[in-house]
Design a protein around this motif. Structure first.
Motif, PDB file in Angstrom:
ATOM      1  N   MET A   1      13.197 -84.901 139.834  1.00 34.00           N
ATOM      2  CA  MET A   1      13.237 -86.292 140.178  1.00 34.00           C
ATOM      3  C   MET A   1      13.386 -87.098 138.886  1.00 34.00           C
ATOM      4  N   VAL A   2      14.253 -88.075 138.924  1.00 38.55           N
ATOM      5  CA  VAL A   2      14.478 -88.966 137.796  1.00 38.55           C
ATOM      6  C   VAL A   2      13.935 -90.345 138.162  1.00 38.55           C
ATOM      7  N   SER A   3      13.097 -90.884 137.297  1.00 45.91           N
ATOM      8  CA  SER A   3      12.513 -92.200 137.535  1.00 45.91           C
ATOM      9  C   SER A   3      12.799 -93.106 136.352  1.00 45.91           C
ATOM     10  N   PHE A   4      13.022 -94.369 136.649  1.00 46.17           N
ATOM     11  CA  PHE A   4      13.189 -95.367 135.595  1.00 46.17           C
ATOM     12  C   PHE A   4      12.719 -96.701 136.136  1.00 46.17           C
ATOM     13  N   TYR A   5      12.511 -97.633 135.221  1.00 44.95           N
ATOM     14  CA  TYR A   5      12.024 -98.955 135.595  1.00 44.95           C
ATOM     15  C   TYR A   5      13.114 -99.990 135.364  1.00 44.95           C
ATOM     16  N   ASN A   6      13.203-100.938 136.291  1.00 40.05           N
ATOM     17  CA  ASN A   6      14.081-102.092 136.106  1.00 40.05           C
ATOM     18  C   ASN A   6      13.299-103.340 136.512  1.00 40.05           C
ATOM     19  N   THR A   7      13.979-104.455 136.666  1.00 32.67           N
ATOM     20  CA  THR A   7      13.284-105.712 136.978  1.00 32.67           C
ATOM     21  C   THR A   7      12.600-105.691 138.343  1.00 32.67           C
ATOM     22  N   PHE A   8      13.011-104.772 139.224  1.00 32.40           N
ATOM     23  CA  PHE A   8      12.419-104.691 140.563  1.00 32.40           C
ATOM     24  C   PHE A   8      11.250-103.712 140.626  1.00 32.40           C
ATOM     25  N   GLY A   9      11.028-102.934 139.562  1.00 34.18           N
ATOM     26  CA  GLY A   9       9.946-101.960 139.549  1.00 34.18           C
ATOM     27  C   GLY A   9      10.477-100.573 139.262  1.00 34.18           C
ATOM     28  N   GLU A  10       9.737 -99.567 139.724  1.00 36.70           N
ATOM     29  CA  GLU A  10      10.118 -98.180 139.481  1.00 36.70           C
ATOM     30  C   GLU A  10      11.153 -97.715 140.510  1.00 36.70           C
ATOM     31  N   ARG A  92      30.676 -88.037 133.972  1.00 33.54           N
ATOM     32  CA  ARG A  92      30.000 -89.098 133.209  1.00 33.54           C
ATOM     33  C   ARG A  92      30.233 -90.460 133.865  1.00 33.54           C
ATOM     34  N   TYR A  93      31.476 -90.756 134.203  1.00 32.20           N
ATOM     35  CA  TYR A  93      31.808 -92.044 134.816  1.00 32.20           C
ATOM     36  C   TYR A  93      31.100 -92.202 136.162  1.00 32.20           C
ATOM     37  N   THR A  94      31.170 -91.177 137.003  1.00 35.30           N
ATOM     38  CA  THR A  94      30.589 -91.238 138.344  1.00 35.30           C
ATOM     39  C   THR A  94      29.077 -91.444 138.286  1.00 35.30           C
ATOM     40  N   VAL A  95      28.397 -90.679 137.457  1.00 32.45           N
ATOM     41  CA  VAL A  95      26.937 -90.772 137.371  1.00 32.45           C
ATOM     42  C   VAL A  95      26.513 -92.122 136.799  1.00 32.45           C
ATOM     43  N   GLU A  96      27.163 -92.564 135.724  1.00 32.13           N
ATOM     44  CA  GLU A  96      26.768 -93.831 135.121  1.00 32.13           C
ATOM     45  C   GLU A  96      27.053 -95.017 136.040  1.00 32.13           C
ATOM     46  N   GLU A  97      28.145 -94.971 136.783  1.00 32.48           N
ATOM     47  CA  GLU A  97      28.457 -96.050 137.717  1.00 32.48           C
ATOM     48  C   GLU A  97      27.512 -96.059 138.918  1.00 32.48           C
ATOM     49  N   ALA A  98      27.180 -94.873 139.440  1.00 27.81           N
ATOM     50  CA  ALA A  98      26.353 -94.786 140.645  1.00 27.81           C
ATOM     51  C   ALA A  98      24.881 -95.055 140.377  1.00 27.81           C
ATOM     52  N   GLY A 100      23.496 -96.193 137.012  1.00 26.36           N
ATOM     53  CA  GLY A 100      23.166 -97.105 135.930  1.00 26.36           C
ATOM     54  C   GLY A 100      22.471 -96.424 134.767  1.00 26.36           C
ATOM     55  N   LEU A 101      22.250 -95.117 134.872  1.00 27.10           N
ATOM     56  CA  LEU A 101      21.628 -94.353 133.792  1.00 27.10           C
ATOM     57  C   LEU A 101      22.695 -93.831 132.840  1.00 27.10           C
ATOM     58  N   LEU A 102      22.330 -93.668 131.583  1.00 30.83           N
ATOM     59  CA  LEU A 102      23.266 -93.144 130.595  1.00 30.83           C
ATOM     60  C   LEU A 102      23.220 -91.625 130.575  1.00 30.83           C
ATOM     61  N   VAL A 103      24.377 -91.021 130.392  1.00 31.44           N
ATOM     62  CA  VAL A 103      24.485 -89.572 130.279  1.00 31.44           C
ATOM     63  C   VAL A 103      24.550 -89.231 128.799  1.00 31.44           C
ATOM     64  N   ARG A 104      23.586 -88.474 128.335  1.00 28.80           N
ATOM     65  CA  ARG A 104      23.546 -88.077 126.931  1.00 28.80           C
ATOM     66  C   ARG A 104      24.541 -86.956 126.661  1.00 28.80           C
ATOM     67  N   ARG A 105      24.551 -85.944 127.537  1.00 25.70           N
ATOM     68  CA  ARG A 105      25.389 -84.772 127.290  1.00 25.70           C
ATOM     69  C   ARG A 105      25.726 -84.078 128.604  1.00 25.70           C
ATOM     70  N   ILE A 106      26.930 -83.507 128.656  1.00 23.10           N
ATOM     71  CA  ILE A 106      27.344 -82.689 129.797  1.00 23.10           C
ATOM     72  C   ILE A 106      27.777 -81.340 129.249  1.00 23.10           C
ATOM     73  N   ASN A 107      27.094 -80.304 129.669  1.00 24.40           N
ATOM     74  CA  ASN A 107      27.421 -78.931 129.264  1.00 24.40           C
ATOM     75  C   ASN A 107      28.159 -78.269 130.414  1.00 24.40           C
TER      76      ASN A 107
END
Length: 115
Positions: A1-10, A92-98, A100-107
């Motif tokens: 599970m990936v969690s992050f915070y924005n202006t609306f909360g977690e 990278r494009y699909t994940v970042e657009e869908a 809003g998280l940044l992709v550091r690396r794709i192996n």
């Protein structure tokens, strides 16, 4: 599970969501014949559920950025480097657009060539 915070909360997103998102992006990539099982457990899962999109995809989070590990099959006769580059950019494009998280690396591991 990936969690992050924005202006609306977690905001939390499941691993299944990311696996599905990434698998769909990969399968529409240039020269990709499909996903390949990335581990023994993925290989066993593919026998139980051949339509599982989770096989061949692992997404982890480090310092708020994603690291994506892919195992793919490419079509015979396709330039493997071009296929990997295409998949990397598409994912990278699909994940970042869908998300809003940044992709550091794709192996990307090419595990099979399908004729």
């Amino acid at each position: 599970m990936v969690s992050f915070y924005n202006t609306f909360g977690e905001v939390s997103m499941t691993g299944e969501y990311f696996s599905e998102l990434v698998a769909r992006a990969v399968q529409t990539g240039f020269g990709v014949a499909g996903m390949a099982p990335g581990s023994v457990s993925d290989n066993l899962l593919s026998f139980v559920s051949p339509e599982s999109h989770e096989k061949g995809v692992r997404v982890t989070e480090v310092d708020g950025k994603l690291i994506i590990d892919l195992h793919i099959k490419v079509t015979y006769g396709v330039n493997i480097a071009a296929a990997v580059k295409s998949v990397t950019h598409k994912v990278r494009y699909t994940v970042e657009e869908a998300t809003g998280l940044l992709v550091r690396r794709i192996n990307v591991s090419v595990d099979d060539v399908v004729g």
